[in-house]
Design an enzyme around this catalytic site. Structure first.
Site, PDB file in Angstrom:
ATOM      1  N   ASN A 154       1.104   4.414  -2.930  1.00 30.12           N
ATOM      2  CA  ASN A 154       1.505   3.903  -1.615  1.00 30.12           C
ATOM      3  C   ASN A 154       0.852   4.658  -0.458  1.00 30.12           C
ATOM      4  OD1 ASN A 154       4.493   3.918  -3.330  1.00 30.12           O
ATOM      5  ND2 ASN A 154       3.558   1.985  -2.746  1.00 30.12           N
TER       6      ASN A 154
ATOM      7  N   HIS B 292      11.310   4.929  -5.342  1.00 30.84           N
ATOM      8  CA  HIS B 292      11.314   5.649  -4.060  1.00 30.84           C
ATOM      9  C   HIS B 292      12.666   6.306  -3.764  1.00 30.84           C
ATOM     10  CE1 HIS B 292       7.604   3.436  -2.174  1.00 30.84           C
ATOM     11  NE2 HIS B 292       7.525   3.519  -3.493  1.00 30.84           N
TER      12      HIS B 292
ATOM     13  N   ASN C 108       1.675   0.134  -9.902  1.00 36.10           N
ATOM     14  CA  ASN C 108       1.360  -1.287  -9.735  1.00 36.10           C
ATOM     15  C   ASN C 108       0.542  -1.612  -8.489  1.00 36.10           C
ATOM     16  OD1 ASN C 108       4.131  -0.426  -8.924  1.00 36.10           O
ATOM     17  ND2 ASN C 108       4.099  -2.354  -7.816  1.00 36.10           N
ATOM     18  N   HIS C 109       0.565  -0.742  -7.457  1.00 40.26           N
ATOM     19  CA  HIS C 109      -0.184  -1.047  -6.220  1.00 40.26           C
ATOM     20  C   HIS C 109      -1.584  -0.430  -6.198  1.00 40.26           C
ATOM     21  CE1 HIS C 109       2.917  -3.229  -4.189  1.00 40.26           C
ATOM     22  NE2 HIS C 109       3.782  -2.243  -4.295  1.00 40.26           N
TER      23      HIS C 109
HETATM   24 FE   LIG Z   1       5.187   1.098  -7.727  1.00 34.84          FE
END
Ligand SMILES: [Fe+2]
Length: 250
Positions: free
Chosen positions: A31, A168, A58-59
């Protein structure tokens, strides 16, 4: 998470390294750039300021420039259970003060984008390590607590630590499992806690209540650094202690 998290790491990492005598600093970077993926410039800046290895999730490929960069930067990992021809690696092996260390990254499958079986894939990655790699740290990037707890038990006694990321939100379940593996379901986020897991709260509420809401921007303010300190016996690879950090960075 985005600029607030990045600034906090850049401003505090050297102090934290000295204060806790940190030999190896690992961060999840998925992120890093505006909340989605990385840019080479931002990664290199963090590497030069005291981060040693980055995991992701995943990002990681949300930004195209990450694809070329990850081929050239072995210290930036992507999930090991992505398809075999995916650029980058899910494992970094190196030496830290003469000790051989592996950092590994797998992604869960419950409420996550499709990926291969993380349990089977991490077994293959661990089998590929030579015996002299004593310190072994796994980032399990997953949504479901059960999947992460299961991974902790699956790897107990075979790795030094299993720490979760992706939600998070830091969990309070740190412990040393009977086989000597330190475990924490989620490390939590370094970033702004004024929003919803790092994103602007009005934007996220709009997305939950409208089908036409715009993509959320990252939030600002109430910045915290969340992490865990691992003390690992470099001869045996067993975890001696795990301590959560959740520090205000206003
Ligand atoms: Fe993630």
């Amino acid at each position: 998470m985005a600029k607030p998290g990045r600034i906090a790491v850049l401003e505090r990492i050297q102090d934290l390294r000295e204060q806790h005598a940190i030999d190896l600093a690992i961060m999840n970077a998925e992120n890093l750039a505006g909340g989605f993926s990385v840019t080479p410039q931002l990664c290199e800046q963090l590497f030069s300021h005291g981060i040693d290895v980055m995991t992701s999730g995943n990002h990681i490929f949300d930004k195209k420039e990450a694809i070329d960069y990850i081929r050239k930067q072995p210290r930036l990992l992507r999930p090991a259970n992505y398809p075999p021809n995916t650029p980058g690696s899910g494992c970094w092996v190196g030496q830290v003060n003469g000790t051989h260390v592996a950092v590994m990254n797998v992604m869960g499958r419950v409420f996550m984008p499709p990926s291969d079986d993380p349990f089977r894939v991490i077994d293959t990655v661990i089998d590929s390590l030579s015996d002299n790699v004593t310190v072994r740290i796994v980032d399990v990037h997953a949504e479901a607590t059960s999947e992460k707890v299961a991974m902790g038990w699956h790897l107990d006694g075979r790795v030094s630590a299993v720490c979760g990321t992706h939600t998070h939100v830091q969990t309070a379940d740190e412990r040393i499992l009977p086989g000597g593996t330190a475990y924490l379901t989620d490390l939590g986020m370094t970033g702004s806690y004024a929003g919803v897991i790092g994103m602007d709260k009005a934007d996220v509420i709009a997305r939950f209540t409208s089908v036409t809401a715009r993509r959320a921007e990252h939030s600002n303010g109430q910045v915290r650094i969340c992490a865990a300190l691992l003390d690992i016996d470099d001869a045996t690879g067993r975890a001696m202690s795990i301590e959560r950090l959740s520090l205000s960075h206003e």
